[in-house]
Write a protein that holds these residues in place. Structure first.
Motif, mmCIF file in Angstrom:
data_model
loop_
_atom_site.group_PDB
_atom_site.id
_atom_site.type_symbol
_atom_site.label_atom_id
_atom_site.label_comp_id
_atom_site.label_asym_id
_atom_site.label_seq_id
_atom_site.Cartn_x
_atom_site.Cartn_y
_atom_site.Cartn_z
ATOM 1 N N UNK A 240 0.897 -1.631 -0.153
ATOM 2 C CA UNK A 240 0.046 -0.171 0.041
ATOM 3 C C UNK A 240 1.087 1.196 -0.116
ATOM 4 N N UNK A 241 0.481 2.245 -0.616
ATOM 5 C CA UNK A 241 0.768 3.282 -0.951
ATOM 6 C C UNK A 241 0.138 5.294 -0.105
ATOM 7 N N UNK A 242 -1.208 4.292 0.365
ATOM 8 C CA UNK A 242 -1.996 5.577 1.010
ATOM 9 C C UNK A 242 -3.316 5.039 1.279
ATOM 10 N N UNK A 243 -4.173 6.032 0.544
ATOM 11 C CA UNK A 243 -5.613 5.645 1.391
ATOM 12 C C UNK A 243 -6.304 5.630 -0.575
ATOM 13 N N UNK A 244 -5.645 5.680 -1.809
ATOM 14 C CA UNK A 244 -6.399 4.523 -2.761
ATOM 15 C C UNK A 244 -5.463 3.664 -3.010
ATOM 16 N N UNK A 245 -6.408 2.300 -3.110
ATOM 17 C CA UNK A 245 -5.522 1.542 -3.168
ATOM 18 C C UNK A 245 -5.634 1.078 -4.612
ATOM 19 N N UNK A 246 -5.727 1.947 -5.152
ATOM 20 C CA UNK A 246 -5.118 1.660 -6.927
ATOM 21 C C UNK A 246 -3.498 2.696 -7.177
ATOM 22 N N UNK A 247 -2.958 2.792 -6.050
ATOM 23 C CA UNK A 247 -1.544 3.414 -5.867
ATOM 24 C C UNK A 247 -0.705 2.642 -5.038
ATOM 25 N N UNK A 248 -1.342 1.299 -5.037
ATOM 26 C CA UNK A 248 -0.142 0.157 -4.119
ATOM 27 C C UNK A 248 0.487 -0.334 -5.243
ATOM 28 N N UNK A 249 1.036 -0.531 -5.326
ATOM 29 C CA UNK A 249 2.847 -1.394 -5.346
ATOM 30 C C UNK A 249 2.588 -2.987 -5.775
ATOM 31 N N UNK A 250 2.940 -3.520 -6.938
ATOM 32 C CA UNK A 250 2.846 -5.014 -6.845
ATOM 33 C C UNK A 250 4.087 -5.613 -6.739
ATOM 34 N N UNK A 251 3.834 -6.563 -5.783
ATOM 35 C CA UNK A 251 4.989 -6.818 -5.424
ATOM 36 C C UNK A 251 5.452 -8.014 -5.594
ATOM 37 N N UNK A 252 5.527 -9.507 -5.281
ATOM 38 C CA UNK A 252 5.137 -10.898 -5.792
ATOM 39 C C UNK A 252 4.705 -11.734 -5.135
ATOM 40 N N UNK A 253 5.156 -13.209 -5.849
ATOM 41 C CA UNK A 253 4.041 -14.459 -5.254
ATOM 42 C C UNK A 253 4.659 -14.562 -4.270
ATOM 43 N N UNK A 254 4.086 -15.398 -4.271
ATOM 44 C CA UNK A 254 4.735 -16.365 -2.569
ATOM 45 C C UNK A 254 5.354 -17.155 -3.304
ATOM 46 N N UNK A 255 6.007 -17.663 -5.016
ATOM 47 C CA UNK A 255 6.654 -18.202 -4.443
ATOM 48 C C UNK A 255 7.405 -17.683 -6.456
ATOM 49 N N UNK A 256 6.683 -17.051 -6.526
ATOM 50 C CA UNK A 256 6.994 -16.147 -8.431
ATOM 51 C C UNK A 256 7.386 -14.820 -8.119
ATOM 52 N N UNK A 257 9.033 -14.462 -8.555
ATOM 53 C CA UNK A 257 8.559 -13.193 -9.215
ATOM 54 C C UNK A 257 7.593 -13.043 -10.391
#
Length: 384
Positions: A240-257
């Motif tokens: 998360x990057x603030x109150x707007x969910x669309x601003x969140x940054x994607x990370x990775x999966x539990x077992x994959x980039x």
């Protein structure tokens, strides 16, 4: 049969392959048929093990028949998750030799993980040489069919006999091997991912860039929830990057980039994007290999940068989200067709298995050719 192991003193604090003791199994196990292999369910005849005790140093490294490990009930690994591991594969090359894929990277990453947990230090190359000896001994377990391989799992843990949260007084390193088929039984079939906007896989300053057990155990619950509630195979975490969910940054999966192929706004160029190694992302060996291959092709830009849900959403709406795929040692390349959100939104990329010109298919073929020595490459390390 019990083995009395010496505690050996080394000037540089590492065990030595030259001291390796090999005890062969008396009754080898029957091998499974290749088509019946399930990922991580069967194991070869032998395993590697070595233990370090503070004040005594490393004991004698040993390859012995595969079997259970005895640990003290107060072992820190059981209570505090003081453990780490690696995931590697060996392949039977077309030249008949067992081959490892960039094993130096796995060994270096494992040493970083053991250092983060303050487990006893060692020479990564000595561990690699012991691994090669284990592979030579159990080479007959290597599947002969393309798409199948030997999954190799080095792991280390604190076997210290204390309930205290302190520097481990005992460290154990083991290696087990498992002949495997595809990680996803469906093979190179696209899967859907649940875009998790509630759970966070790793935080800055944490251990997201290390392959420690505590990065993986907490992902089991969200993965089960996603499967039961949304019918997805895996979870793609966001930050998360603030109150707007669309601003969140994607990370990775539990077992994959994760990687995304985007058409740029001008419509003239494409960009392969994956999140940067900011401390929350695991520096995957397959990830690095894909970035190097694509940069070498020089056909599109390759970026390690932050990617927000908003950017993915807009690219999907504009028809500029061309491909999505996960990558890792276990799955190699896993095409992704849909990202599913809790609010009901879905971002979909049609995936045509009959096409051979997709980036997913090209990378799968390129990596497979290197794995099985269909083409000469420095990343493929023969073990003869």
């Amino acid at each position: 049969m019990r083995i009395a192991l010496m505690c050996l003193q080394y000037a540089d604090g590492s065990f030595r392959t030259s001291d390796l003791l090999i005890q062969r199994i008396e009754q080898p196990k029957a091998h499974q048929e290749t088509q019946d292999l399930v990922f991580g369910a069967s194991f070869t005849d032998h395993m590697f093990m070595v233990e370090h005790i503070d004040g005594q140093g490393w004991g004698q490294p040993v390859i012995k028949p595969f079997g259970n490990i005895s640990v003290h009930p107060a072992a820190q690994a059981l209570h505090y998750g003081v453990c780490c591991f690696e995931g590697m594969k060996a392949y039977l090359g077309k030249d008949g030799k067992a081959r490892l894929f960039r094993p130096d990277m796995n060994m270096a990453r494992m040493r970083r993980s053991t250092s983060r947990l303050r487990l006893a230090d060692y020479d990564a190359n000595e561990l690699l040489q012991c691994l090669k000896e284990l592979l030579r001994l159990d080479k007959a377990w290597l599947p002969h069919q393309e798409g199948y391989s030997m999954y190799i799992r080095p792991f280390a843990f604190s076997s210290a006999h204390t309930l205290g949260i302190s520097k481990p007084g005992r460290s154990t390193i083991c290696i087990v091997m498992s002949p495997v088929g595809p990680y996803f039984p469906s093979g190179l079939q696209p899967i859907s991912l649940y875009l998790d906007e509630r759970n966070v896989r790793a935080w800055p300053g944490g251990v997201g860039n290390n392959k420690v057990g505590t990065n993986y155990a907490p992902t089991i619950g969200p993965q089960m929830d996603a499967s039961e509630q949304h019918g997805t195979s895996q979870v793609l975490y966001s930050f998360p990057q603030g109150s707007d969910p669309d601003d969140a940054l994607v990370s990775e999966c539990g077992s994959m980039n994760l990687m995304f192929l985007l058409q740029k706004g001008d419509g003239e160029d494409r960009e392969l994007v994956t999140p940067p190694l900011d401390g929350t992302i695991l520096p995957g060996v397959t990830r690095d290999s894909i970035l190097q291959l694509c940069r070498g092709w020089g056909e599109f830009s390759v970026s390690e940068r932050q990617l927000s849900i908003r950017e993915i959403k807009q690219a999907s709406q504009d028809g500029r989200l061309l491909e999505m795929f996960g990558c890792g040692t276990a799955c190699i390349i896993q095409p992704v067709t849909t990202l599913v959100r809790a609010n009901g939104e879905e971002y979909t990329v049609p995936f045509d298995l009959t096409r051979t010109d997709t980036l997913t298919q090209r990378l799968t073929r390129a990596l497979t050719d290197i794995h099985f020595a269909n083409v000469p490459h420095e990343w493929s390390v023969a073990v003869d």
